[in-house]
Motif scaffolding. Structure first.
Motif, short mmCIF file in Angstrom:
data_model
loop_
_atom_site.label_atom_id
_atom_site.label_comp_id
_atom_site.label_asym_id
_atom_site.label_seq_id
_atom_site.Cartn_x
_atom_site.Cartn_y
_atom_site.Cartn_z
N PHE A 163 13.92 -4.98 -4.21
CA PHE A 163 13.31 -4.95 -5.53
C PHE A 163 14.03 -3.94 -6.43
N SER A 164 13.86 -4.12 -7.73
CA SER A 164 14.37 -3.16 -8.70
C SER A 164 13.32 -2.97 -9.80
N PRO A 165 12.87 -1.72 -10.02
CA PRO A 165 13.16 -0.55 -9.19
C PRO A 165 12.53 -0.69 -7.80
N ALA A 166 13.12 -0.03 -6.83
CA ALA A 166 12.61 -0.12 -5.46
C ALA A 166 11.28 0.62 -5.34
N PRO A 167 10.27 -0.02 -4.75
CA PRO A 167 9.01 0.69 -4.51
C PRO A 167 9.19 1.74 -3.43
N ARG A 168 8.19 2.57 -3.24
CA ARG A 168 8.28 3.63 -2.23
C ARG A 168 8.08 3.09 -0.82
N VAL A 169 7.52 1.88 -0.70
CA VAL A 169 7.25 1.29 0.61
C VAL A 169 7.78 -0.14 0.63
N ASP A 170 7.92 -0.70 1.83
CA ASP A 170 8.33 -2.08 1.97
C ASP A 170 7.22 -3.02 1.53
N ALA A 171 7.56 -4.28 1.40
CA ALA A 171 6.60 -5.32 1.04
C ALA A 171 6.43 -6.27 2.23
N ALA A 172 5.42 -7.11 2.12
CA ALA A 172 5.17 -8.14 3.13
C ALA A 172 5.15 -9.49 2.45
N HIS A 173 5.77 -10.48 3.10
CA HIS A 173 5.63 -11.87 2.66
C HIS A 173 4.37 -12.38 3.33
N LEU A 174 3.31 -12.46 2.55
CA LEU A 174 2.00 -12.88 3.05
C LEU A 174 1.88 -14.39 2.91
#
Length: 257
Positions: A163-174
């Motif tokens: 992502f841009s900007p990068a979040p502080r944590v990862d994401a999940a494909h739910l």
């Protein structure tokens, strides 16, 4: 009238093509399907979705993004609205979206509401939030209702660098798929069950159906009748919801001796 809080802090634009392809493969929209994209932003998902032949409804709050989407994608219906308040479709629809982290809970509650006509969703959400939704044993009546009606799982972990900007944590494909529509007895069971979550599920179900039928419903779905309501897994809630629609299997007279 109170103003909705600004959600820009939770917006992270998806840039990773591998993740985009994974979302599209999982969702597999077909021509004629209605697909809703919430928060399309710069159109990273809108572009491949528009090429599938599905009817795309893009819900974008930011006026400047909405104008660019309208100019870029003539075949996409762009609605300038907040995803927390926009009226949802009345016909069956699917969702493919990179959801702003700050409003993930509000959106999921809308999508999984008993009145919802959503049949499937592929969402990018904050990793911890996705894990809570996909946990094996729901802890609240609301969560039990969700897993009773839907299959909810994590397709993959999406690195923050996607992502841009990068979040502080990862994401999940739910990955969310409707399996059944909850009947009134099932909703009653969930509500009463979580009012006393340590009660045996057989006792809670026995308030809705005759005791023998309740016992047969449970055993036919592989649920031990003494199991406390709070200990039922997501899979057990889902099987029980289906069983309440179909009813327990009839006893074969030849084996009932």
């Amino acid at each position: 009238m109170s103003r909705l809080p600004n959600t820009s802090a939770g917006v992270h634009f998806l840039t990773d093509q591998r993740t985009i392809r994974a979302l599209l493969r999982s969702a597999a929209p077909k021509p004629g399907d209605l697909v809703v994209e919430f928060g399309p932003g710069q159109g990273a998902l809108t572009a491949p979705l528009s090429r599938t032949g599905a009817k795309i409804l893009a819900i974008e709050r930011d006026p400047s993004f909405a104008r660019r989407l309208e100019r870029r994608f003539g075949g996409v219906t762009v609605v300038r609205a907040d995803l927390r308040t926009v009226p949802l479709p009345r016909r069956s629809y699917a969702v493919v979206a990179n959801v702003p982290f700050a409003v993930s809970t509000a959106l999921v509650r809308r999508l999984l509401h008993p009145s919802s006509t959503m049949t499937a969703a592929d969402l990018l959400v904050e990793w911890g939030f996705g894990g809570r939704l996909a946990r094996s044993t729901p802890r609240t009546a609301e969560a039990a209702a969700w897993v009773a009606a839907y299959s909810i799982s994590i397709g993959r972990r999406v690195p923050a660098a996607s992502f841009s900007p990068a979040p502080r944590v990862d994401a999940a494909h739910l990955v969310i798929r409707r399996t059944v529509r909850l009947t009134p007895p099932m909703r009653t069971l969930i509500r009463r069950g979580f009012a006393a979550p340590q009660r045996p599920v057989a006792a809670a179900l026995g308030e809705i159906h005759p005791r023998k039928r309740a016992h047969r419903l449970l055993t036919s779905t592989g649920i031990d009748p003494p199991t406390p309501v709070a200990a039922l897994t997501a899979a057990e809630w889902n099987r029980l919801a289906a069983a309440l629609i179909l009813g327990p299997p009839e006893t074969d007279a030849s084996t009932a001796l």
